[in-house]
Design a protein around this motif. Structure first.
Motif, PDB file in Angstrom:
ATOM      1  N   THR A  86       0.858  -1.195   0.000  1.00 59.21           N
ATOM      2  CA  THR A  86       0.000   0.000   0.000  1.00 59.21           C
ATOM      3  C   THR A  86       0.891   1.241   0.000  1.00 59.21           C
ATOM      4  O   THR A  86       2.091   1.145   0.267  1.00 59.21           O
ATOM      5  CB  THR A  86      -0.864   0.072   1.284  1.00 59.21           C
ATOM      6  OG1 THR A  86       0.022   0.142   2.405  1.00 59.21           O
ATOM      7  CG2 THR A  86      -1.792  -1.116   1.436  1.00 59.21           C
ATOM      8  N   VAL A  87       0.273   2.381  -0.264  1.00 58.24           N
ATOM      9  CA  VAL A  87       1.030   3.635  -0.238  1.00 58.24           C
ATOM     10  C   VAL A  87       1.634   3.859   1.146  1.00 58.24           C
ATOM     11  O   VAL A  87       2.758   4.336   1.288  1.00 58.24           O
ATOM     12  CB  VAL A  87       0.131   4.828  -0.628  1.00 58.24           C
ATOM     13  CG1 VAL A  87       0.870   6.143  -0.447  1.00 58.24           C
ATOM     14  CG2 VAL A  87      -0.348   4.677  -2.057  1.00 58.24           C
ATOM     15  N   GLY A 119       0.076  -0.987  -9.012  1.00 56.67           N
ATOM     16  CA  GLY A 119      -1.361  -0.672  -8.997  1.00 56.67           C
ATOM     17  C   GLY A 119      -1.567   0.739  -9.508  1.00 56.67           C
ATOM     18  O   GLY A 119      -1.055   1.097 -10.572  1.00 56.67           O
ATOM     19  N   ASP A 120      -2.276   1.565  -8.712  1.00 55.67           N
ATOM     20  CA  ASP A 120      -2.487   2.941  -9.178  1.00 55.67           C
ATOM     21  C   ASP A 120      -1.559   3.935  -8.473  1.00 55.67           C
ATOM     22  O   ASP A 120      -1.842   5.119  -8.395  1.00 55.67           O
ATOM     23  CB  ASP A 120      -3.965   3.347  -9.012  1.00 55.67           C
ATOM     24  CG  ASP A 120      -4.459   3.141  -7.585  1.00 55.67           C
ATOM     25  OD1 ASP A 120      -3.630   2.779  -6.727  1.00 55.67           O
ATOM     26  OD2 ASP A 120      -5.657   3.362  -7.340  1.00 55.67           O
ATOM     27  N   GLU A 124       4.142  10.578  -8.477  1.00 60.74           N
ATOM     28  CA  GLU A 124       4.002  11.688  -7.528  1.00 60.74           C
ATOM     29  C   GLU A 124       3.458  11.200  -6.188  1.00 60.74           C
ATOM     30  O   GLU A 124       3.797  11.734  -5.139  1.00 60.74           O
ATOM     31  CB  GLU A 124       3.169  12.835  -8.117  1.00 60.74           C
ATOM     32  CG  GLU A 124       1.692  12.586  -8.297  1.00 60.74           C
ATOM     33  CD  GLU A 124       1.331  11.743  -9.518  1.00 60.74           C
ATOM     34  OE1 GLU A 124       2.233  11.143 -10.144  1.00 60.74           O
ATOM     35  OE2 GLU A 124       0.133  11.671  -9.835  1.00 60.74           O
ATOM     36  N   VAL A 125       2.630  10.156  -6.220  1.00 59.84           N
ATOM     37  CA  VAL A 125       2.108   9.591  -4.966  1.00 59.84           C
ATOM     38  C   VAL A 125       3.276   9.010  -4.160  1.00 59.84           C
ATOM     39  O   VAL A 125       3.390   9.212  -2.948  1.00 59.84           O
ATOM     40  CB  VAL A 125       1.049   8.501  -5.259  1.00 59.84           C
ATOM     41  CG1 VAL A 125       0.638   7.778  -3.984  1.00 59.84           C
ATOM     42  CG2 VAL A 125      -0.168   9.125  -5.936  1.00 59.84           C
TER      43      VAL A 125
END
Ligand code: BES
Ligand code: MN
Ligand code: ZN
Length: 502
Positions: A86-87, A119-120, A124-125
């Motif tokens: 996960t982020v 994933g998405d 930048e994330v």
């Protein structure tokens, strides 16, 4: 620490350490890790095959380069299982490798964009999460003690795509702003109660206001008497420190009457009062203003990001101490909205000061309302130290808060508020009493607060378990966590009318 984007090849960077990632169970490094492995004549693959490096989440494998690379050290950070990624894990691994490299005297560190493309997760994330993870993970409270290690002075985020630099720089700036607001809240919470008095909190609010052009107000005892804040003043009676009701307003949407209210419990020290707490661990009760610190610094961050939204932070601040003038069990207090409260325990003081603060917010027509409070030990018993308790009277607003929290990695769990438990707050002598039975203590506290929000959409976040960390892990350090700051800012950005611009 300075964080910069540079174009290049991670294997060729001049730095004390370069960082690559590895998923658990992967036998052959790929991408940047493969390039570095090659430059090291297969040292990483060989360490993997010998089970020295496993890619376990937040493990940091250190490989010395002995001149094979310009960097002195290669750190192989474990990303955990690919399917669990996960982020928030990017923040965690970054905090972890930053602390490991700081211990190894690294001043300049270069990293790739961990997780980008998974994933998405966009570049930048990842850049924002790395920035947050680094600044949050390297935080230490050094006001009264020299830091153990020298700081990492510079972190380079190495990318190949030149055209991405501007968006990555913007992402880094935003991550930095959020981490700095969180670290400011941590500083306030870690500050001992002899320094972080209600007056000092008002002073900090004044500084935040002047820095970011916010409206600032502070109400003193006489003002609170006029407004009828008998509950807040009741708690304050035992202390020589004057109580303060502090407000900070950010106006970003002149076209709208709507003003969000963020309320934070600001007990600068909670001894329990006459219902005094056990002395063991009482020092932790300097953290009882964590909600207040979070709403203050969140509004400061919002003032910098300038979303099209209006927000007022309200902070009832006082100490809770025993003395000859202190509030006593059995006393009855009258709140600003006219309701009377029988005080069963002077240690259930958070709901008393919030009763007046919420009444004030309703009177000011703020809506929706979100309060953050280190309210109940029962919430920590129920959810442990990873999840804040999420309560409210409006499912849509609860969902919005939960989604904002998910984006920041701040874990929250919705708790029920059944009408049947209201029975526990019934008093023989007043409209309500301030404690229920032993069971469901976090819920009865929330039901108590609900009596003071009228019909306004409201969310209450009990951070008693999450405001303070007993151990270091990922981007959490021992002591104050700054929980809530990033969720509130994220919520405000999501609710803003110029959402795209910020
Ligand atoms: N500030 C405490 C809650 C708390 C406990 C925060 C542990 C962080 C860690 C709060 O004011 C309090 O004392 N609550 C009482 C309520 C009880 C008297 C109904 C509690 O939880 O014991
Ligand atoms: Mn208490
Ligand atoms: Zn308290």
């Amino acid at each position: 620490m300075e964080i910069k984007v540079i174009i290049g090849d991670i294997a060729q960077i001049e730095a004390d350490a370069v960082v690559v990632g590895l998923f658990e169970g992967v036998e052959k490094p790929s991408g940047a890790a493969a390039a570095v492995d090659k430059a090291l004549d297969g040292a990483i693959s060989s360490l993997i095959s010998r089970n020295h490096i496993k890619g376990k989440f937040e493990d940091v494998g250190i490989v010395h380069t002995f001149g094979k690379l310009p960097a002195r050290i290669v750190a192989v950070v474990g990303l955990g299982k690919r399917q669990d990624f996960t982020v928030d894990k990017i923040r965690g691994v970054t905090g972890q490798f930053c602390r490991a490299l700081r211990k190894l005297n690294c001043h300049k560190v270069a990293t790739i964009l961990h997780g980008a493309g998974m994933g998405d997760v966009g570049l930048e994330v990842s850049a924002k999460a790395i920035t947050e993870g680094a600044l949050l993970g390297l935080y230490s409270f050094t006001k009264y003690k020299k830091p153990e290690y020298e700081d990492i002075a510079e972190m380079l985020i190495v990318v190949r795509e030149k055209e991405k630099v501007p968006i990555l720089e913007a992402a880094i700036d935003k991550g930095k702003l959020l981490a700095e607001a969180t670290n400011l809240a941590r500083n306030m919470v870690n500050e001992p109660a002899n320094h972080m008095t209600p007056s000092q909190m008002a002073e900090i609010a004044r500084e935040i206001a002047s820095k970011y052009s916010l409206e600032f107000r502070v109400f003193n005892r006489e003002d609170m008497e006029v407004m009828g804040m008998g509950a807040l003043l009741g708690v304050a009676k035992g202390s020589n420190q004057p109580a303060k009701l502090i407000t900070l307003t950010y106006k970003g949407d002149e076209d709208s009457e709507r003003v969000f209210g963020f309320l934070g419990k600001g007990i600068t020290f909670d001894s329990g009062g006459i219902s005094i707490k056990a002395s063991e661990g009482m020092d932790e009760m300097k953290d009882d203003m964590a909600g207040a610190a979070a709403v203050m610094t969140a509004v400061g961050a919002i003032g910098q990001l300038k979303p099209k939204i209006n927000v007022t932070a309200i902070i009832p601040a006082t100490e809770n101490l025993p003395s000859g003038t202190a509030l006593k069990p059995g006393d009855v207090l009258k709140t600003m909205n006219g309701k009377t409260i029988e005080v069963i325990s002077t240690d259930a003081e958070g709901r008393l000061i919030l009763a007046d603060a919420l009444s004030y917010a309703v009177k000011q027509r703020l809506s929706p309302l979100i309060d953050l409070a280190t309210l109940t030990g029962a919430c920590r018993v129920a959810l442990g130290t990873l999840y804040s308790g999420l309560f409210g009277n409006d499912q849509e607003l609860i969902d919005k808060v939960r989604k904002a929290a998910e984006r920041t990695g701040e874990r929250m769990w919705q708790m029920p508020m059944p009408d049947e438990y209201k029975e526990q707050n019934k008093s023989e002598v007043a409209d309500i009493k301030n404690t229920g039975s032993r069971y469901g203590g976090a819920i009865t506290a929330a039901l108590f607060l609900a009596e003071f929000v009228a019909n306004v959409p409201w969310v209450h976040i009990d951070i008693a378990g999450t405001a303070f960390s007993a151990k270091e892990s990922g981007y959490m350090i021992k002591g104050a966590t700054g929980v809530g700051v990033r969720t509130l800012v994220e919520l405000a950005l999501g609710e803003a009318k110029n959402r795209e611009a910020v």
